[in-house]
Design a protein around this motif. Sequence first.
Motif, PDB file in Angstrom:
ATOM      1  N   PRO A  23       0.784  -1.165   0.055  1.00  0.00           N
ATOM      2  CA  PRO A  23      -0.026   0.125  -0.006  1.00  0.00           C
ATOM      3  C   PRO A  23       0.906   1.104  -0.074  1.00  0.00           C
ATOM      4  O   PRO A  23       0.678   2.254   0.830  1.00  0.00           O
ATOM      5  CB  PRO A  23      -0.676  -0.001   1.489  1.00  0.00           C
ATOM      6  CG  PRO A  23       0.147  -0.941   2.301  1.00  0.00           C
ATOM      7  CD  PRO A  23       0.785  -1.808   1.509  1.00  0.00           C
ATOM      8  N   ILE A  24       1.747   1.462  -0.948  1.00  0.00           N
ATOM      9  CA  ILE A  24       2.701   2.660  -0.894  1.00  0.00           C
ATOM     10  C   ILE A  24       2.890   2.889  -2.516  1.00  0.00           C
ATOM     11  O   ILE A  24       2.414   2.209  -3.397  1.00  0.00           O
ATOM     12  CB  ILE A  24       4.043   2.221  -0.561  1.00  0.00           C
ATOM     13  CG1 ILE A  24       4.601   0.979  -1.386  1.00  0.00           C
ATOM     14  CG2 ILE A  24       4.170   1.949   0.985  1.00  0.00           C
ATOM     15  CD1 ILE A  24       6.134   0.603  -0.861  1.00  0.00           C
ATOM     16  N   ALA A  25       3.273   4.225  -2.742  1.00  0.00           N
ATOM     17  CA  ALA A  25       3.727   4.644  -4.223  1.00  0.00           C
ATOM     18  C   ALA A  25       5.202   4.218  -4.214  1.00  0.00           C
ATOM     19  O   ALA A  25       5.801   4.662  -3.362  1.00  0.00           O
ATOM     20  CB  ALA A  25       3.296   6.059  -4.467  1.00  0.00           C
ATOM     21  N   ILE A  26       5.544   3.614  -5.635  1.00  0.00           N
ATOM     22  CA  ILE A  26       7.038   3.245  -5.740  1.00  0.00           C
ATOM     23  C   ILE A  26       7.595   4.463  -6.628  1.00  0.00           C
ATOM     24  O   ILE A  26       7.055   4.957  -7.425  1.00  0.00           O
ATOM     25  CB  ILE A  26       7.180   2.119  -6.371  1.00  0.00           C
ATOM     26  CG1 ILE A  26       6.404   0.778  -5.740  1.00  0.00           C
ATOM     27  CG2 ILE A  26       8.441   1.766  -6.854  1.00  0.00           C
ATOM     28  CD1 ILE A  26       7.195   0.736  -4.227  1.00  0.00           C
ATOM     29  N   ALA A  27       8.786   5.055  -6.161  1.00  0.00           N
ATOM     30  CA  ALA A  27       9.624   5.661  -6.968  1.00  0.00           C
ATOM     31  C   ALA A  27      10.911   4.915  -7.473  1.00  0.00           C
ATOM     32  O   ALA A  27      11.391   3.906  -6.756  1.00  0.00           O
ATOM     33  CB  ALA A  27      10.160   7.063  -6.109  1.00  0.00           C
ATOM     34  N   THR A  28      11.556   5.536  -8.451  1.00  0.00           N
ATOM     35  CA  THR A  28      12.954   5.241  -8.723  1.00  0.00           C
ATOM     36  C   THR A  28      13.453   6.440  -9.071  1.00  0.00           C
ATOM     37  O   THR A  28      13.188   7.519  -8.777  1.00  0.00           O
ATOM     38  CB  THR A  28      12.932   4.668 -10.161  1.00  0.00           C
ATOM     39  OG1 THR A  28      12.439   5.301 -11.249  1.00  0.00           O
ATOM     40  CG2 THR A  28      12.159   3.176 -10.186  1.00  0.00           C
ATOM     41  N   ALA A  29      15.071   6.449  -9.056  1.00  0.00           N
ATOM     42  CA  ALA A  29      16.081   7.383  -8.846  1.00  0.00           C
ATOM     43  C   ALA A  29      16.821   7.311 -10.050  1.00  0.00           C
ATOM     44  O   ALA A  29      17.976   6.500 -10.052  1.00  0.00           O
ATOM     45  CB  ALA A  29      16.751   7.492  -7.629  1.00  0.00           C
ATOM     46  N   GLY A  30      16.822   7.980 -11.311  1.00  0.00           N
ATOM     47  CA  GLY A  30      17.607   7.900 -12.407  1.00  0.00           C
ATOM     48  C   GLY A  30      17.802   6.297 -12.820  1.00  0.00           C
ATOM     49  O   GLY A  30      16.905   5.569 -13.193  1.00  0.00           O
ATOM     50  N   ASP A  31      19.221   6.106 -13.194  1.00  0.00           N
ATOM     51  CA  ASP A  31      19.453   4.641 -13.363  1.00  0.00           C
ATOM     52  C   ASP A  31      19.243   3.780 -12.552  1.00  0.00           C
ATOM     53  O   ASP A  31      19.514   2.558 -12.599  1.00  0.00           O
ATOM     54  CB  ASP A  31      20.869   4.671 -14.206  1.00  0.00           C
ATOM     55  CG  ASP A  31      21.232   5.548 -15.173  1.00  0.00           C
ATOM     56  OD1 ASP A  31      20.046   5.930 -16.103  1.00  0.00           O
ATOM     57  OD2 ASP A  31      22.024   6.252 -15.566  1.00  0.00           O
ATOM     58  N   ASP A  32      19.180   4.182 -11.333  1.00  0.00           N
ATOM     59  CA  ASP A  32      18.918   3.123  -9.974  1.00  0.00           C
ATOM     60  C   ASP A  32      17.615   2.549 -10.211  1.00  0.00           C
ATOM     61  O   ASP A  32      16.765   3.347  -9.679  1.00  0.00           O
ATOM     62  CB  ASP A  32      19.506   3.872  -8.649  1.00  0.00           C
ATOM     63  CG  ASP A  32      19.224   2.830  -7.703  1.00  0.00           C
ATOM     64  OD1 ASP A  32      18.857   1.735  -7.900  1.00  0.00           O
ATOM     65  OD2 ASP A  32      19.940   3.418  -6.593  1.00  0.00           O
ATOM     66  N   LEU A  33      17.169   1.470 -10.740  1.00  0.00           N
ATOM     67  CA  LEU A  33      15.927   0.960 -10.621  1.00  0.00           C
ATOM     68  C   LEU A  33      15.490   0.221  -9.446  1.00  0.00           C
ATOM     69  O   LEU A  33      14.194  -0.393  -9.261  1.00  0.00           O
ATOM     70  CB  LEU A  33      15.939  -0.272 -11.827  1.00  0.00           C
ATOM     71  CG  LEU A  33      16.560   0.403 -13.238  1.00  0.00           C
ATOM     72  CD1 LEU A  33      16.286  -0.890 -14.241  1.00  0.00           C
ATOM     73  CD2 LEU A  33      15.637   1.503 -13.491  1.00  0.00           C
ATOM     74  N   ARG A  34      16.319   0.174  -8.254  1.00  0.00           N
ATOM     75  CA  ARG A  34      15.540  -0.364  -7.087  1.00  0.00           C
ATOM     76  C   ARG A  34      14.336   0.424  -6.564  1.00  0.00           C
ATOM     77  O   ARG A  34      14.427   1.773  -6.524  1.00  0.00           O
ATOM     78  CB  ARG A  34      16.748  -0.433  -5.972  1.00  0.00           C
ATOM     79  CG  ARG A  34      18.058  -1.061  -6.187  1.00  0.00           C
ATOM     80  CD  ARG A  34      18.921  -1.037  -5.101  1.00  0.00           C
ATOM     81  NE  ARG A  34      19.477   0.345  -5.107  1.00  0.00           N
ATOM     82  CZ  ARG A  34      20.200   0.753  -4.126  1.00  0.00           C
ATOM     83  NH1 ARG A  34      20.886   0.248  -3.158  1.00  0.00           N
ATOM     84  NH2 ARG A  34      20.717   1.990  -3.979  1.00  0.00           N
ATOM     85  N   PRO A  35      13.290  -0.229  -6.325  1.00  0.00           N
ATOM     86  CA  PRO A  35      12.253   0.529  -6.049  1.00  0.00           C
ATOM     87  C   PRO A  35      12.227   1.222  -4.535  1.00  0.00           C
ATOM     88  O   PRO A  35      12.657   0.693  -3.740  1.00  0.00           O
ATOM     89  CB  PRO A  35      11.084  -0.560  -5.813  1.00  0.00           C
ATOM     90  CG  PRO A  35      11.855  -2.059  -5.515  1.00  0.00           C
ATOM     91  CD  PRO A  35      13.219  -1.958  -6.055  1.00  0.00           C
ATOM     92  N   ARG A  36      11.938   2.339  -4.476  1.00  0.00           N
ATOM     93  CA  ARG A  36      11.837   3.041  -3.355  1.00  0.00           C
ATOM     94  C   ARG A  36      10.514   3.793  -2.854  1.00  0.00           C
ATOM     95  O   ARG A  36       9.668   3.853  -3.831  1.00  0.00           O
ATOM     96  CB  ARG A  36      12.750   4.593  -3.491  1.00  0.00           C
ATOM     97  CG  ARG A  36      14.000   4.250  -4.094  1.00  0.00           C
ATOM     98  CD  ARG A  36      14.913   5.298  -4.595  1.00  0.00           C
ATOM     99  NE  ARG A  36      16.148   4.980  -5.214  1.00  0.00           N
ATOM    100  CZ  ARG A  36      17.338   5.159  -4.574  1.00  0.00           C
ATOM    101  NH1 ARG A  36      17.388   5.916  -3.400  1.00  0.00           N
ATOM    102  NH2 ARG A  36      18.292   4.888  -5.155  1.00  0.00           N
ATOM    103  N   VAL A  37      10.399   3.899  -1.742  1.00  0.00           N
ATOM    104  CA  VAL A  37       8.973   4.410  -1.090  1.00  0.00           C
ATOM    105  C   VAL A  37       8.777   5.742  -1.482  1.00  0.00           C
ATOM    106  O   VAL A  37       9.854   6.515  -0.947  1.00  0.00           O
ATOM    107  CB  VAL A  37       9.033   4.099   0.352  1.00  0.00           C
ATOM    108  CG1 VAL A  37       7.603   4.649   1.078  1.00  0.00           C
ATOM    109  CG2 VAL A  37       9.033   2.818   0.743  1.00  0.00           C
ATOM    110  N   ALA A  38       7.791   6.142  -2.124  1.00  0.00           N
ATOM    111  CA  ALA A  38       7.378   7.500  -2.210  1.00  0.00           C
ATOM    112  C   ALA A  38       6.455   8.056  -1.155  1.00  0.00           C
ATOM    113  O   ALA A  38       6.690   9.276  -0.733  1.00  0.00           O
ATOM    114  CB  ALA A  38       6.754   7.686  -3.685  1.00  0.00           C
TER     115      ALA A  38
END
Length: 216
Positions: A23-38
């Motif tokens: 139950p979260i929104a997922i973000a990425t950062a540039g070329d780093d494709l690891r899913p991050r919590v938005a």
Amino acid sequence: MPSICKIIDLLKGGKDTKLRLLPIAIATAGDDLRPRVAKAFQSGLQFQAGDIITAVNGGAEVGTLPELLTNLRGLDKEAMISVERNGKSVDVRSPLNVVADPLKARSINFSGLIIGRPWRLDDFDLNPDKHLIVEWYEMTEEVSLSGIEVSDYILSVDGRRFSELDELYTYLDQLPEDAVVEFMVKSLSKAMEFYSEYHQISLARTKLGWVSAQQP
């Protein structure tokens, strides 16, 4: 292929293969494709913005969003999510949202307007009130001239709010054969000054029935 193999293994074991989501929104950062919590969509969750998701239930390292979704598939109602936060590893227990099987979904055909439940995976972010949506429409003159678009949210029908298809169908079914129904819909705005625009659309009842992906 790993995703397909996971589904096949679950099927062999007689387990539920439906997609699970955090139950979260997922973000990425540039070329780093690891899913991050938005951001989180439920109160009380211990996720923080910027957390990097690294594993599910202590399993293999997660490097991409598809890998995260594959690891969540087949789980029960919750999971232990490992995240990297400020250089440290933190475990967060999270509930899981189960995505309905699209092949078992039904929709309503009202005078050529195909009405269904939202299906986009981020709908809980954009549609917290759980409005029904326009899935498709037949190219009848009346529908075409109405200006309605696919993915428009249906805010009300004859001034009544419906979040369940069965309830809407029951209401439409009891109307007279020559009834004219008023739909209030919300669309993406074509004007730069606004995110959304609203339209009231009138459709005469010429057809009413259920449609599904698996027609008999």
